[in-house]
Write an enzyme that holds these catalytic residues in place. Structure first.
Site, PDB file in Angstrom:
ATOM      1  N   MET A  30       0.838  -1.199   0.000  1.00  0.00           N
ATOM      2  CA  MET A  30       0.000   0.000   0.000  1.00  0.00           C
ATOM      3  C   MET A  30       0.876   1.254   0.000  1.00  0.00           C
ATOM      4  O   MET A  30       0.393   2.356   0.282  1.00  0.00           O
ATOM      5  CB  MET A  30      -0.941  -0.005   1.207  1.00  0.00           C
ATOM      6  CG  MET A  30      -1.928  -1.177   1.124  1.00  0.00           C
ATOM      7  SD  MET A  30      -3.428  -0.903   2.050  1.00  0.00           S
ATOM      8  CE  MET A  30      -2.782  -0.671   3.683  1.00  0.00           C
ATOM      9  N   LEU A  33       6.711   3.315   1.324  1.00  0.00           N
ATOM     10  CA  LEU A  33       7.614   2.168   1.400  1.00  0.00           C
ATOM     11  C   LEU A  33       8.792   2.404   2.339  1.00  0.00           C
ATOM     12  O   LEU A  33       9.292   3.520   2.469  1.00  0.00           O
ATOM     13  CB  LEU A  33       8.119   1.827  -0.010  1.00  0.00           C
ATOM     14  CG  LEU A  33       7.006   1.492  -1.015  1.00  0.00           C
ATOM     15  CD1 LEU A  33       7.588   1.228  -2.401  1.00  0.00           C
ATOM     16  CD2 LEU A  33       6.173   0.304  -0.550  1.00  0.00           C
ATOM     17  N   HIS A  37       9.487  -3.301   3.131  1.00  0.00           N
ATOM     18  CA  HIS A  37       9.036  -3.568   1.756  1.00  0.00           C
ATOM     19  C   HIS A  37      10.240  -3.912   0.868  1.00  0.00           C
ATOM     20  O   HIS A  37      10.153  -4.801   0.021  1.00  0.00           O
ATOM     21  CB  HIS A  37       8.328  -2.336   1.180  1.00  0.00           C
ATOM     22  CG  HIS A  37       7.079  -1.935   1.909  1.00  0.00           C
ATOM     23  ND1 HIS A  37       6.997  -0.791   2.658  1.00  0.00           N
ATOM     24  CD2 HIS A  37       5.856  -2.528   1.994  1.00  0.00           C
ATOM     25  CE1 HIS A  37       5.777  -0.684   3.168  1.00  0.00           C
ATOM     26  NE2 HIS A  37       5.064  -1.721   2.790  1.00  0.00           N
ATOM     27  N   GLN A 147       5.813 -11.519   7.215  1.00  0.00           N
ATOM     28  CA  GLN A 147       5.326 -12.103   8.491  1.00  0.00           C
ATOM     29  C   GLN A 147       4.722 -11.036   9.392  1.00  0.00           C
ATOM     30  O   GLN A 147       3.902 -11.329  10.259  1.00  0.00           O
ATOM     31  CB  GLN A 147       6.485 -12.809   9.218  1.00  0.00           C
ATOM     32  CG  GLN A 147       6.053 -13.432  10.551  1.00  0.00           C
ATOM     33  CD  GLN A 147       7.204 -13.835  11.432  1.00  0.00           C
ATOM     34  OE1 GLN A 147       8.230 -14.314  10.930  1.00  0.00           O
ATOM     35  NE2 GLN A 147       7.074 -13.640  12.736  1.00  0.00           N
ATOM     36  N   LYS A 148       5.141  -9.786   9.188  1.00  0.00           N
ATOM     37  CA  LYS A 148       4.595  -8.666   9.976  1.00  0.00           C
ATOM     38  C   LYS A 148       3.060  -8.750  10.034  1.00  0.00           C
ATOM     39  O   LYS A 148       2.453  -8.481  11.053  1.00  0.00           O
ATOM     40  CB  LYS A 148       5.071  -7.363   9.314  1.00  0.00           C
ATOM     41  CG  LYS A 148       4.336  -6.123   9.692  1.00  0.00           C
ATOM     42  CD  LYS A 148       4.951  -5.515  10.896  1.00  0.00           C
ATOM     43  CE  LYS A 148       4.202  -4.317  11.418  1.00  0.00           C
ATOM     44  NZ  LYS A 148       3.242  -3.686  10.545  1.00  0.00           N
ATOM     45  N   SER A 184       6.875  -0.116   9.782  1.00  0.00           N
ATOM     46  CA  SER A 184       5.509  -0.033   9.287  1.00  0.00           C
ATOM     47  C   SER A 184       5.302   1.337   8.660  1.00  0.00           C
ATOM     48  O   SER A 184       5.861   2.328   9.144  1.00  0.00           O
ATOM     49  CB  SER A 184       4.534  -0.197  10.461  1.00  0.00           C
ATOM     50  OG  SER A 184       3.240   0.220  10.078  1.00  0.00           O
ATOM     51  N   SER A 185       4.493   1.383   7.620  1.00  0.00           N
ATOM     52  CA  SER A 185       4.176   2.682   7.016  1.00  0.00           C
ATOM     53  C   SER A 185       3.511   3.581   8.052  1.00  0.00           C
ATOM     54  O   SER A 185       3.655   4.804   8.021  1.00  0.00           O
ATOM     55  CB  SER A 185       3.231   2.499   5.827  1.00  0.00           C
ATOM     56  OG  SER A 185       3.787   1.577   4.927  1.00  0.00           O
ATOM     57  N   ARG A 186       2.800   2.966   8.992  1.00  0.00           N
ATOM     58  CA  ARG A 186       2.084   3.745  10.010  1.00  0.00           C
ATOM     59  C   ARG A 186       3.039   4.388  11.018  1.00  0.00           C
ATOM     60  O   ARG A 186       2.638   5.316  11.728  1.00  0.00           O
ATOM     61  CB  ARG A 186       1.085   2.858  10.756  1.00  0.00           C
ATOM     62  CG  ARG A 186      -0.119   2.473   9.930  1.00  0.00           C
ATOM     63  CD  ARG A 186      -1.204   1.872  10.813  1.00  0.00           C
ATOM     64  NE  ARG A 186      -2.509   1.972  10.192  1.00  0.00           N
ATOM     65  CZ  ARG A 186      -3.030   1.074   9.369  1.00  0.00           C
ATOM     66  NH1 ARG A 186      -2.345  -0.005   9.078  1.00  0.00           N
ATOM     67  NH2 ARG A 186      -4.229   1.255   8.842  1.00  0.00           N
TER      68      ARG A 186
END
Ligand code: AMP
Length: 289
Positions: A30, A33, A37, A147-148, A184-186
């Site tokens: 999504m 990156l 990723h 796996q995340k 994480s992108s978050r």
């Protein structure tokens, strides 16, 4: 790197690669990156001649409109990053080309009853639907997932099997920053204080590992210990779940004596982070990853 904005452009690039007898690997994302990723792209490059990534913030997997709106988007930086890292084709569709008033969806049963499935109704229906569509567009030989998102891995693996989708799935390990925070992108949405507090997640999993190492097998004792670490060091805004589930069914277990997953979802500020650890037993000896 070829940038395809439409399904037709993506299909033309794939047809051309196939005509040159290239094998195709695929990493759906999504965007926004990061090195996690890129670690999937590395595997994609090793496993096939023509590594493809997609960047699509898939509206139908968000059960919270605000979460969808604030999801980080960074298309130009993403494209230059993956071009530098050897991606052959990026597929960047817009909402309108992916969904025209859809009436057909892909769902799984049972595997989505706990963990994120319980907290985000409809999420995995959105994920399975978009992944099926992307598989139909890209038709990869190999697909790489992290796996995340362990429940996503389990569900997609079962979907591939149940629907006889001709793709080999590879699950890549979780990439973490130097302090142990799962990338994480978050993470881009966290303030620096929230980011520090979020380190309590990986610390709680270390705590679980230590208890296991000392012989503890009760999931409630281990989960309580993790909760106390997150509550005291992390001061979270909410703990969505700390669950210990069977590796195959993803249903909660009472005692750890076979392969299982410790999974966590915690909210810091307004950002929800997930992390997990797989506990594998071989001849009574356990290994965590
Ligand atoms: P997303 O863009 O968050 O949908 O993620 C796209 C893919 O990257 C998924 O298969 C994720 O599991 C994977 N991924 C996300 N974060 C990480 C990470 N820290 N390490 C490895 N893979 C990751």
């Amino acid at each position: 790197m070829i940038i395809a904005h439409t399904i037709e452009e993506a299909r033309a690039a794939i047809t051309d690669a196939r005509s040159k007898n290239k094998t195709i690997s695929f990493v759906p994302t999504m965007g926004a990156l990061h090195d996690g990723h890129l670690s999937l792209l590395e595997i994609a490059k090793q496993e096939a001649d023509f590594p493809v990534m997609s960047i699509f913030v898939n509206k139908i997997q968000f059960n919270d409109r605000n979460d969808f709106d604030r999801y980080p988007r960074n298309y130009e930086a993403d494209c230059s990053l993956i071009e530098k890292n050897g991606c052959a084709l990026v597929f960047l569709p817009d909402d309108a080309s992916m969904y025209h008033d859809p009436k057909t969806f892909v769902t799984t049963e049972s595997l989505d009853e706990y963990l994120c499935g319980a907290k985000r109704p409809g999420h995995f229906k959105g994920v399975c639907t978009v992944v099926t569509k992307l598989f139909n567009i890209i038709q990869p030989d190999i697909a790489i997932f992290g796996q995340k998102d362990i429940q996503q891995c389990a569900i997609i693996s079962k979907m591939i099997d149940d629907l006889n989708i001709p793709v080999r799935m590879i699950i890549a390990p979780i990439k973490r920053d130097v302090n142990g925070l799962a990338l994480s992108s978050r993470n881009a949405l966290l303030s620096s204080d929230e980011k520090t507090r979020a380190l309590s997640i990986s610390r709680s999993m270390k705590g679980a590992e230590n208890l296991l190492f000392n012989g503890e097998r009760s999931t409630s004792i281990i989960a309580d210990h993790m909760r106390s670490i997150i509550e005291s060091a992390g001061r979270p805004d909410a703990i969505d779940y700390i669950s210990i589930v069977d590796f195959s069914t993803l249903h909660p277990i009472d005692t750890i004596n076979a392969k299982c997953i410790i999974a966590v979802a915690v909210v810091f500020g307004t950002t929800r982070l997930i992390d997990n650890m797989i506990i594998d037993f071989k001849e009574g000896i356990f290994a965590c990853r």
